[in-house]
Design an enzyme around this catalytic site. Structure first.
Site, PDB file in Angstrom:
ATOM      1  CG  HIS A   1      41.610  42.246  33.210  1.00  0.00           C
ATOM      2  ND1 HIS A   1      40.476  42.804  32.685  1.00  0.00           N
ATOM      3  CD2 HIS A   1      41.232  41.029  33.670  1.00  0.00           C
ATOM      4  CE1 HIS A   1      39.446  41.972  32.830  1.00  0.00           C
ATOM      5  NE2 HIS A   1      39.899  40.887  33.438  1.00  0.00           N
TER       6      HIS A   1
ATOM      7  CD  GLU B   1      33.803  36.917  33.366  1.00  0.00           C
ATOM      8  OE1 GLU B   1      33.248  37.764  34.084  1.00  0.00           O
ATOM      9  OE2 GLU B   1      34.959  37.087  32.907  1.00  0.00           O
ATOM     10  CD  GLU B   2      37.936  38.307  31.566  1.00  0.00           C
ATOM     11  OE1 GLU B   2      37.374  39.409  31.427  1.00  0.00           O
ATOM     12  OE2 GLU B   2      38.481  37.958  32.622  1.00  0.00           O
TER      13      GLU B   2
END
Length: 904
Positions: free
Chosen positions: A354, A251-252
């Site tokens: 993050h 996903e990142e």
């Protein structure tokens, strides 16, 4: 009219007004006095000595002469707002209701925490790394196997490990194309023993960004899904439909794994709805911030099934407007799968999102419990719902939805919302219409005062905004931006007080120079009506434009109007006394409480984002504008207190003093923006890329080669706070754009070059990765339609970026990526984000260039950047040494990369 001919009542009103405001108002800046006088003249007044009979002013002389005590009014309003803010805070801290958990068939947060700690103990999990592709996948499969063994015989569990390859284009971050190869999805299907033809999807991602353990984003969601799978599989309640649990591993990498699943997996055809679990912060409450498209039955499902609802259509419209630089798998399922869904995310404490601080211990068990309860309830509801079978039949219109302090959710169709909104508008129009239909002599005065008051209000708001923007620009220019980042109330004391003081100041001038002879009661009525009119106008505009969030304006019209009708007689009879103020504030309880509730969400989300929004957007200007807007809204129904109060001198003096002292402290650098406090870190984000660049000419010869550490600060302050600690990073090493190279000749990981134009380049030795990039031209052929087709092959690490720039006289007509139509990024270059899992084959692609005019410098320039985000190639001794020099209030994310440019 001579003074001698004034009535006693009029003279009493005027003299009383002068006594209250005389010396203070006379000391205000001359240009603003002139502005108000100009407005007075435009409104038909006669300067300072505008006079009106007491009857024309609409108030009894006795009541008009008694004004509110300034100290009591200011203190009362401050305490009122503080009490509402406390209620909001208590609501947000209450994650789950006590006594709700503990049943053996319910969601077990402690087991989910155990999953979470195991996943995060693996470390950062970037796509293509052994940690992501082997260790995490192995752990997930191991736990799923144990769940399968314990499952009830009513259910059947199927498991598949998918490794898709594909490509797509997306308009996120200015537009680019994504290509992925052999990435990993772990897919689990829980269904009735006899199978199912329809399914609901639950999605999380187990990969993380480089150098972050990714506990909230998104390991906790995968842990919740594992425990939900366990709870449902051991349940003795039969499901009607299947539930597919997708643990996606990329996903990142800008939503690649979800695209691979929804476009290629055979189970994707069963899915009728989905729930996506995401994060934009760490812990707290998970917010439903997107639903649909359309399909109001999904919102109703959440309303009916979620134990601890927290949802806002306001968040949906803000997020989908694009002003937040983020996206989720929701977009992929909506755009490529044409499937409706619900998007949830943790939004609290985005300062450490993050970063290395995103660890399991920062997520409260109660946060896991509430998320698990909600997901379990909604999935169970959908898996037994008849609507899932023919969900397309229920795709009609949008929903207005919002929670009330997290206790319950109110939801209704937007068409019903429009009817309610217009009914509220009609009620306000009827109320205001009665004022305009008074006897002619009264109506003339009222209309004139109303529209001049509206002009004064708009001027106060405009000058308030200009004032805070001037302060914000000055603070930014002297290098003290983000002073509030670690001390949020600094922004309130600086910008909030300035905005409020300017609003009060403008109205005080109006009271002194225009409304000289009007009674307090009359002015209170007029300015209440003006605020009602403004909110009514906003309600009409938002409803007409189709905004579901128009319900907020409806609340800000309906409740104040109802309050006004209830207290009107008492106010007329006794003026602004204790009973009136008490009932007035009580009637404003709901709009002000909900406004503060929403304002909290706005600042909870936007304040951390402003610390990572790049070097081009002055965060103080953004925050000052938001605070000015909030001040305008919150002060709207309290403006009438300025006219009801005997004086505003002390209030203005206090606000000005607080603003001035805060301004001086900010300018002196007292408030440091960042913090390394272990309990609540607020780090400065810095990217360090040790790179070697190689530029080739049309003949393939190397024309330039250099190496260095490329440094990017992700906020507006750049390196100003870093230079005192690392003197070698200063403005003498500012990076310069290579004009002829795509994206200025730098290895951008994502196309955010337009957000971060200030960067630094510190010379360093060359890097020598063990897995260097191999890039070659396989073929060059002329097509029958007079274009050139170039076919390339590239191999290298798991993450690479390809940049394409056509030369003058050439255009990129098509390529083998995405849907075949090239998508240019912001700035004109073409950006392709590439990633692969383990054991991927060489990447082959072609581009077709339409040549309109031959150029001696070639037709196209290609550059490829290789990013080494895991393993030994990720590090270098120079990079490690530089990282060690960074202070503990920073989060330097570092890796090795190369940039190779070719001309064809």
């Amino acid at each position: 009219m001579e003074r001698g001919s004034e009535s006693a009542a009029v003279r009493r009103h005027r003299i009383g007004g002068e006594r209250r405001d005389g010396p203070a108002a006379a000391q205000q800046p001359e240009r603003e006095v002139r502005a108000l006088e100009a407005l007075v003249d435009a409104c038909g007044g006669s300067g300072r000595t505008r006079k009106r009979s007491a009857a024309g002013s609409g108030g009894a002389s006795g009541a008009a002469g008694t004004g509110l005590s300034e100290a009591r009014a200011a203190l009362g309003l401050a305490l009122y707002l503080l009490a509402l803010r406390t209620l909001v805070q208590l609501s947000l801290q209450q994650l789950v209701l006590r006594g709700d958990t503990g049943h053996h068939r319910e969601f077990n947060a402690r087991q989910a925490r155990d999953y979470l700690e195991h996943i995060t103990s693996i470390g950062p999990r970037t796509t293509g790394s052994p940690e992501n592709e082997i260790l995490t996948v192995h752990y997930l499969l191991e736990q799923i196997k144990l769940i399968e063994v314990q499952s009830n015989s009513l259910h059947k569990i199927s498991v598949d490990v998918q490794r898709p390859t594909g490509s797509f284009s997306i308009d996120f971050l200015g537009g680019f194309t994504s290509y992925y190869d052999n990435i990993t999805n772990v897919v689990v299907k829980l269904e009735p023993r006899d199978g199912a033809q329809h399914a609901v999807l639950a999605n999380c991602h187990f990969d993380s960004v480089a150098n972050s353990p990714g506990a909230s984003d998104d390991a906790v969601s995968c842990s919740v899904m594992l425990e939900v799978l366990h709870t449902l599989s051991t349940s003795s309640e039969a499901l009607h439909h299947a539930i597919i649990f997708l643990f996606n591993g990329a996903e990142e990498n800008v939503l690649q794994a979800s695209h691979g699943f929804i476009t290629q997996h055979p189970w994707a055809n069963l899915i009728r709805a989905f729930i996506n679990l995401e994060a934009a912060g760490v812990g707290g409450k998970e917010l439903v911030f997107q639903t649909g498209p359309e399909n109001p039955w999904l919102v109703q499902a959440y309303v009916s099934a979620a134990k601890h609802p927290f949802a806002s259509v306001v968040a949906q419209e803000v997020f989908q407007s694009g002003i937040i630089p983020s996206d989720t798998d929701f977009r992929i399922y909506r755009d490529f799968g044409n499937i409706p869904g619900i998007d949830l995310a943790f939004i609290e404490n985005g300062y450490i999102y993050h970063t290395k601080y995103d660890t399991a211990d920062r997520i409260l068990t109660d946060s896991i419990q509430r998320a698990g309860d909600n997901i379990l309830g909604v999935l169970k509801y959908l898996a037994t719902s008849d609507m899932l079978v023919s969900s397309s039949k229920y795709r009609h219109g949008n929903m207005v939805f919002f929670d009330v302090l997290g206790l319950f959710v109110i939801a209704y169709p937007s068409r019903v919302g429009s009817i309610i909104n217009y009914m509220v508008v009609m009620a306000a129009v009827f109320y205001l219409g009665k004022k305009f239909l008074q006897p002619k002599h009264k109506m003339a005065n009222y209309m004139k005062d109303f529209f001049c008051g509206l002009g004064i209000t708009l001027i106060s708001w405009f000058t308030s905004l200009v004032t805070v923007l001037i302060i914000a620009v000055f603070v930014s220019l002297i290098g003290q931006s983000l002073s509030w980042y670690n001390h949020f109330y600094v922004s309130v004391c600086l910008y909030g007080t300035a905005a409020l003081a300017k609003i009060i100041f403008i109205h005080t001038l109006a009271k002194r120079f225009y409304y000289v002879n009007a009674s307090d009661q009359y002015l209170g009525e007029v300015f209440f009506d003006i605020s009602l009119f403004v909110h009514c106008g906003s309600l009409t505009a938002f409803t007409y434009r189709g905004f579901c969030s128009a319900f907020i304006s409806a609340v800000w019209v309906a409740f104040p109007l109802l309050t006004k009708l209830c207290v009107h007689k008492d106010f007329k009879r006794h003026g602004a006394r204790g009973n009136f103020i008490a009932f007035y504030l009580l009637g404003m309880f709901i709009p002000y409480l909900y406004a503060l509730y929403l304002i909290w969400a706005v600042f909870e989300m936007f304040t951390p984002i402003l610390g990572r929004s790049g070097s081009e957007i002055p965060p103080d200007v953004v925050l000052a504008s938001i605070l000015a807007g909030c001040t305008m809204i919150l002060s709207s129904y309290f403006i009438n207190f300025i006219y009801l109060a005997k004086s505003t001198k002390k209030t203005m003096l206090t606000l000005t003093l607080v603003c001035t002292v805060t301004f001086l402290l900010v300018c002196s650098g007292t408030f440091f923006p960042y913090s390394s406090n272990p309990a609540s870190p607020k780090p400065k984000r810095v990217f360090l890329q040790h790179m070697t660049r190689t530029f080739h000419d049309l003949d393939g010869k190397v024309v330039k080669r250099d190496s260095g550490i490329w440094i990017n600060g992700f906020d507006y302050t750049g390196m100003s706070h870093i230079t005192p600690h690392i003197p070698e990073i200063n403005d003498t090493i500012r990076a310069h754009c290579e004009e002829k190279a795509p994206l200025c000749g730098f290895p951008w990981y994502l196309p955010v070059h337009f957000l971060i134009r200030k960067n630094w380049y510190l010379p360093a030795p060359e890097v020598s990765p063990r897995e260097p990039v191999n890039f070659r031209l396989i073929s060059k052929e002329q097509t029958p339609w007079d274009s050139i087709k170039l076919t390339f092959e590239a191999s290298g690490p798991s993450h690479m970026s390809l940049y394409v720039r056509t030369h003058k006289g050439s255009t990129l007509s098509q390529w083998s990526l995405g849907n075949g139509t090239p998508v240019a990024s912001k700035g004109g270059d073409y950006f392709v984000f590439y990633s692969h899992g383990l054991q991927a084959s060489a990447w082959q692609f072609w581009i077709e260039v339409q040549v309109l005019e031959e150029q001696p410098e070639g037709v196209v320039t290609l550059a490829i950047a290789a990013h080494y985000l895991s393993g030994e190639d990720k590090r270098s001794s120079q990079l490690d040494a530089l990282k060690e020099k960074f202070p503990d209030w920073t989060f330097p994310s570092a890796w090795v990369c190369t940039y190779n440019l070719y001309v064809f």
